[in-house]
Design an enzyme around this catalytic site. Structure first.
Site, PDB file in Angstrom:
ATOM      1  N   SER A   9       5.032   7.651  -6.688  1.00 23.87           N
ATOM      2  CA  SER A   9       3.799   6.708  -6.537  1.00 23.87           C
ATOM      3  C   SER A   9       2.572   7.462  -6.260  1.00 23.87           C
ATOM      4  O   SER A   9       2.553   8.007  -5.082  1.00 23.87           O
ATOM      5  CB  SER A   9       4.321   5.454  -5.491  1.00 23.87           C
ATOM      6  N   HIS A  34       4.754   6.642 -11.122  1.00 22.01           N
ATOM      7  CA  HIS A  34       4.564   5.279 -10.757  1.00 22.01           C
ATOM      8  C   HIS A  34       3.072   5.149 -10.427  1.00 22.01           C
ATOM      9  O   HIS A  34       2.383   5.783  -9.579  1.00 22.01           O
ATOM     10  CB  HIS A  34       5.463   5.224  -9.700  1.00 22.01           C
ATOM     11  N   ASP A  36       0.424   2.395  -9.151  1.00 25.00           N
ATOM     12  CA  ASP A  36       0.465   1.051  -8.624  1.00 25.00           C
ATOM     13  C   ASP A  36      -0.974   0.613  -8.715  1.00 25.00           C
ATOM     14  O   ASP A  36      -1.922   1.084  -8.230  1.00 25.00           O
ATOM     15  CB  ASP A  36       0.744   1.225  -6.925  1.00 25.00           C
ATOM     16  N   MET A  38      -3.225  -2.482  -8.245  1.00 29.22           N
ATOM     17  CA  MET A  38      -3.480  -3.605  -7.377  1.00 29.22           C
ATOM     18  C   MET A  38      -5.044  -4.040  -7.464  1.00 29.22           C
ATOM     19  O   MET A  38      -5.936  -3.398  -7.611  1.00 29.22           O
ATOM     20  CB  MET A  38      -3.455  -3.173  -5.848  1.00 29.22           C
ATOM     21  N   HIS A  67       2.885  -0.357 -12.717  1.00 30.72           N
ATOM     22  CA  HIS A  67       3.319  -1.639 -11.744  1.00 30.72           C
ATOM     23  C   HIS A  67       2.061  -2.329 -11.594  1.00 30.72           C
ATOM     24  O   HIS A  67       1.272  -2.153 -10.759  1.00 30.72           O
ATOM     25  CB  HIS A  67       3.936  -0.856 -10.531  1.00 30.72           C
ATOM     26  N   MET A  69       0.391  -5.255 -10.007  1.00 33.80           N
ATOM     27  CA  MET A  69       0.371  -6.091  -8.865  1.00 33.80           C
ATOM     28  C   MET A  69      -0.940  -6.897  -9.087  1.00 33.80           C
ATOM     29  O   MET A  69      -1.874  -6.729  -8.005  1.00 33.80           O
ATOM     30  CB  MET A  69       0.473  -5.465  -7.538  1.00 33.80           C
ATOM     31  N   MET A 138      11.633  -4.779  -5.177  1.00 31.09           N
ATOM     32  CA  MET A 138      10.553  -4.207  -3.986  1.00 31.09           C
ATOM     33  C   MET A 138      11.408  -4.285  -2.643  1.00 31.09           C
ATOM     34  O   MET A 138      11.982  -5.322  -2.458  1.00 31.09           O
ATOM     35  CB  MET A 138       9.344  -5.296  -3.968  1.00 31.09           C
ATOM     36  N   GLY A 143       1.624  -4.054  -1.776  1.00 32.20           N
ATOM     37  CA  GLY A 143       0.128  -3.884  -1.351  1.00 32.20           C
ATOM     38  C   GLY A 143      -0.160  -2.437  -0.718  1.00 32.20           C
ATOM     39  O   GLY A 143      -1.359  -1.874  -0.858  1.00 32.20           O
ATOM     40  N   PHE A 144       0.964  -1.909   0.032  1.00 34.44           N
ATOM     41  CA  PHE A 144       0.637  -0.730   0.785  1.00 34.44           C
ATOM     42  C   PHE A 144       1.771   0.407   0.574  1.00 34.44           C
ATOM     43  O   PHE A 144       2.791   0.011   0.475  1.00 34.44           O
ATOM     44  CB  PHE A 144       0.235  -1.011   1.930  1.00 34.44           C
ATOM     45  N   ASP A 176      11.561   0.183  -4.977  1.00 31.52           N
ATOM     46  CA  ASP A 176      10.165   0.722  -4.676  1.00 31.52           C
ATOM     47  C   ASP A 176       9.769   0.226  -3.602  1.00 31.52           C
ATOM     48  O   ASP A 176       9.550  -1.014  -3.034  1.00 31.52           O
ATOM     49  CB  ASP A 176       9.237  -0.095  -5.811  1.00 31.52           C
ATOM     50  N   GLY A 178       9.241   2.372   0.679  1.00 30.55           N
ATOM     51  CA  GLY A 178       9.831   2.689   2.039  1.00 30.55           C
ATOM     52  C   GLY A 178      11.244   3.647   1.443  1.00 30.55           C
ATOM     53  O   GLY A 178      12.134   3.882   2.408  1.00 30.55           O
TER      54      GLY A 178
HETATM   55  C1  DX5 Z   1       3.713  -0.972  -2.657  1.00 34.23           C
HETATM   56  C2  DX5 Z   1       3.771  -0.107  -4.229  1.00 34.23           C
HETATM   57  C3  DX5 Z   1       4.933   0.948  -3.946  1.00 34.23           C
HETATM   58  C4  DX5 Z   1       4.506   1.841  -2.807  1.00 34.23           C
HETATM   59  C5  DX5 Z   1       5.529   2.961  -2.477  1.00 34.23           C
HETATM   60  O1  DX5 Z   1       2.944  -1.947  -2.970  1.00 34.23           O
HETATM   61  O2  DX5 Z   1       4.415  -0.979  -5.056  1.00 34.23           O
HETATM   62  O3  DX5 Z   1       5.021   1.949  -4.923  1.00 34.23           O
HETATM   63  O4  DX5 Z   1       3.197   2.750  -3.119  1.00 34.23           O
HETATM   64  O5  DX5 Z   1       5.122   3.748  -1.332  1.00 34.23           O
HETATM   65  P1  DX5 Z   1       5.936   4.290  -0.202  1.00 34.23           P
HETATM   66  O6  DX5 Z   1       6.975   5.035  -0.759  1.00 34.23           O
HETATM   67  O7  DX5 Z   1       5.058   5.074   0.788  1.00 34.23           O
HETATM   68  O8  DX5 Z   1       6.447   3.030   0.310  1.00 34.23           O
HETATM   69 ZN    ZN Z   2       4.905   0.116  -6.959  1.00 32.57          ZN
END
Ligand code: DX5
Ligand code: ZN
Length: 219
Positions: A9, A34, A36, A38, A67, A69, A138, A143-144, A176, A178
């Site tokens: 990501s 990946h 993200d 947002m 992705h 969001m 997820m 979000g983060f 996706d 952690g």
């Molecule tokens: C969160 C994203 C994930 C995130 C993964 O909303 O969709 O892709 O960036 O990052 P880590 O691997 O640090 O959790």
């Molecule tokens: Zn993601």
């Protein structure tokens, strides 16, 4: 058994060097990128949009695993397709009509992903599993980056795997949020074949991206 793929990501990358970071990911063995997206509405964070994705495409020949969001998502699907997204993953909660949004992505000849938040049950997508290419599970609330892995979502992957085997379907299962060296093997054993990781890939082992990707794959 599907090949295990790593989709780093870029949310955890150096945003002032995104082109170089993406080039580095390809050199270090990433299978796809990946991205993200947002909008500060569907999730309480704001990242990048179509113009940046378009600019980044020239830095890598890898698949852009985008992705979304964002909500409402339907009216923006074409813009991300035109920008160069190869996989377009949407959240069911972000569209009034999941069926028509899935169809829209397919009409654009892109791979369709549908993402389930930790609290969203699989029955939201059961009827569409034969039309989609990827289910994104997820393991954090979106979000983060850098959030704590939620192991309870592994049961959802196991359930999806069973349904996939019973119905003889072939969608990818991507996880996706952690993902790290301690839980990646559990995710694979549960049935995930694509691992998204941001923090672990960019920050572990003094930022040795090649080593971190290899460790996630081999664990
Ligand atoms: C969160 C994203 C994930 C995130 C993964 O909303 O969709 O892709 O960036 O990052 P880590 O691997 O640090 O959790
Ligand atoms: Zn993601």
């Amino acid at each position: 058994m599907k090949k295990i793929q790593i989709s780093p990501s870029i949310l955890s990358a150096d945003f002032s060097q995104l082109g170089n970071e993406i080039e580095k990911l390809e050199k270090c063995g990433a299978d796809m990128i990946h991205v993200d997206v947002m909008d500060g509405h569907f999730v309480p964070n704001l990242t990048i949009g179509p113009p940046v994705i378009k600019a980044l495409k020239k830095y890598s020949s890898l698949i852009f695993d985008v992705h979304l969001m964002i909500s409402p998502v339907h009216k923006y699907i074409e813009a991300y397709s035109d920008a160069g997204a190869d996989i377009i993953t949407i959240h069911p909660e972000a569209t009034d009509n999941l069926k028509s949004s899935i169809l829209k992505i397919k009409e654009l000849n892109k791979k369709v992903g549908v993402s389930l938040n930790p609290k969203t049950k699989t029955d939201v997508i059961i009827d569409f599993l034969d039309q989609i290419d990827l289910v994104l599970i997820m393991s954090v609330n979106p979000g983060f980056g850098g959030q704590k892995f939620m192991p309870e979502v592994l049961d959802k992957i196991r359930e999806l795997k069973k349904i996939q085997n019973n119905k003889k379907l072939n969608f990818d299962i991507e996880i996706d949020g952690g993902i790290n060296f301690e839980n990646s093997q559990m995710a694979i054993e549960a049935g995930a074949n694509i691992l998204v990781s941001g923090t672990t890939i960019f920050k572990s082992n003094d930022g040795d991206i090649k080593k971190n990707i290899e460790l996630l794959k081999s664990k």
